[in-house]
Design a protein around this motif. Structure first.
Motif, mmCIF file in Angstrom:
data_model
loop_
_atom_site.group_PDB
_atom_site.id
_atom_site.type_symbol
_atom_site.label_atom_id
_atom_site.label_comp_id
_atom_site.label_asym_id
_atom_site.label_seq_id
_atom_site.Cartn_x
_atom_site.Cartn_y
_atom_site.Cartn_z
ATOM 1 N N SER A 65 0.857 -1.191 0.000
ATOM 2 C CA SER A 65 0.000 0.000 0.000
ATOM 3 C C SER A 65 0.889 1.235 0.000
ATOM 4 O O SER A 65 1.950 1.221 0.623
ATOM 5 N N ARG A 117 -2.838 -0.627 -3.293
ATOM 6 C CA ARG A 117 -3.816 0.127 -2.480
ATOM 7 C C ARG A 117 -3.244 1.507 -2.201
ATOM 8 O O ARG A 117 -2.041 1.653 -1.970
ATOM 9 N N CYS A 119 -3.645 4.747 0.299
ATOM 10 C CA CYS A 119 -4.227 5.122 1.596
ATOM 11 C C CYS A 119 -4.052 6.616 1.820
ATOM 12 O O CYS A 119 -2.929 7.114 1.801
ATOM 13 N N GLU A 148 -7.112 -0.117 -5.000
ATOM 14 C CA GLU A 148 -7.954 -0.216 -3.811
ATOM 15 C C GLU A 148 -7.791 1.089 -3.047
ATOM 16 O O GLU A 148 -6.715 1.698 -3.058
ATOM 17 N N CYS A 150 -8.163 3.384 0.579
ATOM 18 C CA CYS A 150 -8.214 3.364 2.046
ATOM 19 C C CYS A 150 -8.134 4.811 2.508
ATOM 20 O O CYS A 150 -7.430 5.614 1.892
ATOM 21 N N THR A 152 -7.958 7.370 6.235
ATOM 22 C CA THR A 152 -7.913 7.489 7.690
ATOM 23 C C THR A 152 -8.070 8.976 7.990
ATOM 24 O O THR A 152 -7.195 9.782 7.702
ATOM 25 N N ASP A 170 -12.834 1.215 0.016
ATOM 26 C CA ASP A 170 -12.694 -0.205 0.373
ATOM 27 C C ASP A 170 -12.366 -0.395 1.850
ATOM 28 O O ASP A 170 -12.936 -1.268 2.505
ATOM 29 N N TYR A 171 -11.389 0.384 2.349
ATOM 30 C CA TYR A 171 -10.905 0.200 3.726
ATOM 31 C C TYR A 171 -10.958 1.525 4.472
ATOM 32 O O TYR A 171 -10.675 2.581 3.895
ATOM 33 N N TYR A 172 -11.255 1.450 5.762
ATOM 34 C CA TYR A 172 -11.085 2.627 6.618
ATOM 35 C C TYR A 172 -10.118 2.264 7.730
ATOM 36 O O TYR A 172 -10.293 1.257 8.410
ATOM 37 N N ASN A 173 -9.061 3.075 7.886
ATOM 38 C CA ASN A 173 -8.077 2.832 8.948
ATOM 39 C C ASN A 173 -8.375 3.700 10.165
ATOM 40 O O ASN A 173 -8.515 4.916 10.065
ATOM 41 N N CYS A 210 -9.481 -1.538 8.872
ATOM 42 C CA CYS A 210 -8.034 -1.572 9.079
ATOM 43 C C CYS A 210 -7.812 -0.985 10.472
ATOM 44 O O CYS A 210 -8.061 0.209 10.687
ATOM 45 N N SER A 240 -7.401 -5.827 8.039
ATOM 46 C CA SER A 240 -6.022 -5.347 7.988
ATOM 47 C C SER A 240 -5.620 -4.889 9.395
ATOM 48 O O SER A 240 -6.385 -4.157 10.044
#
Ligand code: SAM
Ligand code: DTB
Ligand code: SF4
Length: 367
Positions: A65, A117, A119, A148, A150, A152, A170-173, A210, A240
């Protein structure tokens, strides 16, 4: 070996996987049994972690990433580890939210270098309503490039999580950072429960989670156990799990904290792998201070994701060429995206790795 590890016989095998199984995973880990995992002789712990790792993943693949700080510094939160907190005098220049086109430019470069990915991180307590249209646009644009996505951005309300999910995030950290017990010594401006609420809003909105933490902040073993217990006992494991080694930044209250024993970091990775066998465990911040052998041990312990590219958010990360050379030395391949097939994209990093191989052959040949 630590004295506690030495005291535990290698015949004393790890706790059995049992009760309260969800998708084959436990969510009822107790402090004592996690502590017992940590305190095993290192070889036993690594063997157990690597065995589980092989049962669930290709042991020679690592997900990559790339991070970008989309809004830097002047953060109202008082996280003692963070160079971006307005409470810490680190000399960092604050920057406003980047323009969408600037973010796209960085994402294009990350993709060309082979990241799968992208981020995007913002130094916010939480996004304001007026920020949302911009971050949603960033998600849509980056996603449309076949990466992908992500983000935060701090705490999220349920409707904000839904908006991000609708945009295709797709992802949240959002990290728990440490144990509930140690947490109050590190952050006072948001609670542990605030963090758990954000994570459940992310999960309820249908995004992948994440969530991980930081070690080396002066916490003790019980705190590392507590952090992993919180993560593993969530109703669903985070997909993750970033394990950050504290990056000590001058001007933060933690800049003089004692170094963590490197084996204790490796043990944390291994126990994360055992407790959350199907999650990607990320060898996250702190790699600049780790030699290649240490990183190799982290991969053996079950880490299978890294941040790739010379910058984290505001601090340095190993250069991409250095990581490609390490991958070649270890025989590691970058993990392909599972959900889409993008041969041209995968080809970018594979070509870069091939180039790294020839560079190495050139160096070897010239010795
Ligand atoms: N402001 C948002 C938040 O805190 O949720 C997002 C960005 S924040 C920088 C993301 C994470 O980076 C933190 O939760 C922390 O775990 C990690 N982090 C920040 N500073 C760090 C440092 N000096 N060393 C290691 N990890 C760090
Ligand atoms: C995470 O767990 N680590 C990353 C990412 N999530 C956002 C951030 C690391 C930040 C290290 C300090 C800095 O570069 O500012
Ligand atoms: Fe702000 Fe996030 Fe840094 Fe805490 S970790 S000070 S919330 S940017």
């Amino acid at each position: 070996m630590t004295s506690t590890a030495a005291a535990t016989s290698s015949m004393n095998t790890a706790p059995k996987f049992s009760s309260n199984l969800d998708n084959g995973h436990r969510h009822d880990w107790g402090v004592d049994e996690i502590t017992q995992l940590f305190e095993q002789p290192l070889n036993d712990l690594l063997f157990q972690a690597q065995t589980l790792h092989r049962n669930n993943f290709d042991p020679n693949e690592v997900q990559v990433s790339t991070l970008l700080s989309i809004k830097t510094g002047a953060c109202p939160e008082d996280c003692k580890y963070c160079p971006q907190s307005a409470h810490n005098d680190t000399g960092l220049d604050a920057e406003r939210l980047l323009k969408v086109k600037e973010v796209i430019k960085e994402a294009v470069a990350a993709k060309a270098a082979g990241a799968s990915r992208f981020c995007m991180g913002a130094a916010w307590k939480n996004p304001r309503a007026k920020d949302m249209p911009y971050v949603l646009e960033m998600v849509k644009e980056v996603k449309s490039m076949g990466l992908e996505t992500c983000m935060t951005l701090g705490m999220l309300a349920p409707d904000q999580a839904l908006q991000l999910a609708d945009a295709g995030l797709d992802y949240y950290n959002h990290n728990l950072d440490t144990s509930p017990e140690f947490y109050g010594s590190i952050i006072t401006t948001r609670t542990y429960q605030d963090r758990l609420n954000t994570l459940s809003n992310v999960r309820d909105a249908g995004m992948k989670v994440c969530a991980g933490g930081i070690v080396g902040m002066g916490e003790n073993l019980r705190d590392r156990v507590g952090l992993l217990q919180q993560l593993a006992n969530m109703p669903q494991h985070p997909e993750s799990v970033p394990i950050n080694m504290l990056v000590k930044v001058e001007g933060t209250p933690l800049d003089q904290v004692e170094d963590l024993e490197p084996f204790d970091f490796i043990r944390t990775i291994a126990v994360a792998r055992i407790l959350m066998p199907q999650s990607h465990v990320r060898l996250s911040a702190g790699r600049e201070e780790m030699n290649e052998q240490m990183q190799a041990m982290c991969f053996f312990a079950g880490a299978n994701s890294i941040f790739y590219g010379e910058r984290l958010l505001t601090t340095d990360n190993p250069a991409a060429e250095k990581d490609r050379a390490l991958f070649v030395k270890l025989g590691i391949r970058p993990e392909k995206r599972q959900d889409v097939s993008d041969e041209a994209h995968q080809g970018a990093i594979e070509q870069a790795i091939e180039n790294a191989k020839s560079e190495r052959m050139f160096v070897d040949a010239s010795l």
